[in-house]
Structure formats: C-alpha cells, structure tokens
Write a protein that holds these residues in place. Structure first.
Motif, short mmCIF file in Angstrom:
data_model
loop_
_atom_site.label_atom_id
_atom_site.label_comp_id
_atom_site.label_asym_id
_atom_site.label_seq_id
_atom_site.Cartn_x
_atom_site.Cartn_y
_atom_site.Cartn_z
N LEU A 115 26.52 -38.34 21.79
CA LEU A 115 25.89 -37.86 23.02
C LEU A 115 26.91 -37.46 24.07
N VAL A 140 19.75 -38.62 22.11
CA VAL A 140 18.90 -39.30 23.10
C VAL A 140 17.66 -39.87 22.42
N ALA A 141 17.05 -39.07 21.54
CA ALA A 141 15.86 -39.53 20.83
C ALA A 141 16.17 -40.75 19.96
N LEU A 142 17.31 -40.72 19.31
CA LEU A 142 17.71 -41.83 18.44
C LEU A 142 17.95 -43.10 19.25
N ILE A 155 23.31 -35.73 13.58
CA ILE A 155 22.25 -36.68 13.92
C ILE A 155 21.83 -37.48 12.70
N ALA A 194 16.78 -43.78 22.30
CA ALA A 194 15.51 -44.22 22.89
C ALA A 194 14.65 -44.94 21.85
N THR A 195 14.61 -44.40 20.64
CA THR A 195 13.83 -45.04 19.58
C THR A 195 14.37 -46.42 19.26
N SER A 196 15.70 -46.54 19.24
CA SER A 196 16.30 -47.85 18.96
C SER A 196 15.92 -48.87 20.03
N LEU A 231 20.02 -33.89 22.44
CA LEU A 231 18.62 -34.32 22.43
C LEU A 231 18.34 -35.24 21.25
N GLY A 232 18.93 -34.92 20.10
CA GLY A 232 18.75 -35.79 18.94
C GLY A 232 19.32 -37.17 19.17
#
Length: 227
Positions: A136, A25-27, A185, A29-31, A22-23
């Motif tokens: 991931l 994916v968040a990273l 992460i 997506a943020t990029s 999840l971390g």
C-alpha cells in the motif's frame, strides 16, 4: 530533465498502482473485520503488526551488515557467489527474525493470545501490516510521484543526479500494469494465509512450553517453512 517517452504509459501505470492500492486497502480492511469477529477484539491483530515491525527493526540492520561484508558496496552479479549468499541470508533471516519475534511476543507481551480465533487474528495482523508497508505505501508513493512527473511539479530545477533517478523511476512506473498489480495483491493474500498458518503453529509451540531451549528447537519447522 525528465524525458517522458510515453505519458500515456505513465497514466496506465498510475491507474495500475491505484488498483494495487485499493486491493491492499480491501485486504487490510477484510483482515480487520475477520480478526474482530474471530477474537472479539483487535488486540491480537495489533500485536501481529507489532511483531512484523519488531522483526524488521532487527532484520534490516542484520541484512545491511551482511550486504556490506559480502559486497563491499558493489552490486553483485546474478547467480554469483555473493548474490547467492545475499539471497540465502535474506531468506533465512526472514524466517528466523519473524518467527522468533512471533514466539517472543506470544510468550511475553501477547501471552493473552491463546486459542485458534485469536491466533488467526494475530496472523492476520502480521500479514496486514506487511501489506501496508510493502504494497500500500509504495503504491501510494508511486501514484503521487507519477502525478508530479506528469504535471511537471517534480521536474522543475532538479539537480542532474536527482533528475536521472526520477527519469529511471518514471520508466519503471510506465511498465506497471493492472495484471502486475493483481498478481501483487494475490501474492499478499497467499502471504497472509501463510502468516495465519505460521502464527497458529508458533502459538502451539509456545503453548506447549518446555522452556526456552525446547521452544527454540520447535521453531525450526516454522522457520524452515517461512524461509
């Protein structure tokens, strides 16, 4: 047969890997969001990903050749001369191939990537692709494997060698903690920041021009920083 000394530890490990996934994916997506906002397009981000993949397609065979030549297939002891050579080769090759690939892409296929915003997006794409492949993907694979071990679907009629390897993997998975996942992460966040800095540095080098020799000389700094 897989010997699960502590299925509870495997459940904890699976949760920790889920946190890692999840971390990541968040990273990633943020990029993507930041890259789109800064560059107005995801093209520089995508070229950053291509750069990382290209560098590894060249680097992996190189490291395999070095490893074979130095060790002959044997596992070197830590701090032995062979081990030091391999660590040095891995470190230097990361800088040489990744920064070299950056310069190559920015000077050719990615020559429209110019300016700070697109340069940052380019670095984010490189770092995000690295996170995808190094964090991931392994995290998802671990989650699937742990699930298969716990429900027994992976342990039916396995050859002895495969069972032994899976047993070792289960032992490793059981040691995974949320703390380790969060550190992984954080390491990716720092790595992505470094890739942005190096992308901007290499972009400036390419923009200055001066010919292939001049660019190669100037790449010594980003290569040294990366290594």
């Amino acid at each position: 047969m897989i010997h699960l000394a502590d299925p509870g530890a495997l459940e904890t490990g699976r949760f920790a890997f889920a946190v890692m996934a999840l971390g990541a994916v968040a990273l990633i997506a943020t990029s993507l969001v930041v890259a789109r906002r800064l560059a107005g397009t995801l093209a520089p981000w995508a070229w950053g990903g291509v750069t990382f993949v290209l560098s590894q397609l060249v680097r992996a065979p190189f490291l395999a050749l070095v490893t074979g030549a130095v060790t002959g297939g044997a596992q070197p002891d830590a701090m032995s001369p062979a081990w030091i050579v391999l660590v040095t080769a891995a470190s230097l090759s990361a800088g040489i191939f990744e920064e070299g690939s950056r310069a190559l892409i920015l000077a050719t296929a990615g020559r429209r990537i110019r300016g700070t915003g697109p340069g940052v997006a380019y670095g984010l794409g490189h770092g995000a692709t690295e996170a995808l492949l190094l964090v991931l993907t392994p995290a998802i694979a671990a989650i699937v494997l742990v699930g298969g071990i716990l429900d027994g679907s992976l342990t039916v009629s396995l050859p002895a060698e495969t069972a032994a390897a899976l047993d070792q993997a289960a032992t490793l998975f059981a040691t995974q903690t949320v703390g380790i996942s969060l550190i992984a992460i954080l390491e990716r966040v720092l790595a992505m920041a470094l890739h942005v800095i190096l992308a901007l540095l290499v972009l400036r080098i390419v923009e200055r021009g001066g010919g292939r020799s001049a660019i190669m000389r100037r790449l010594a700094l980003p290569i040294a920083i990366h290594a």
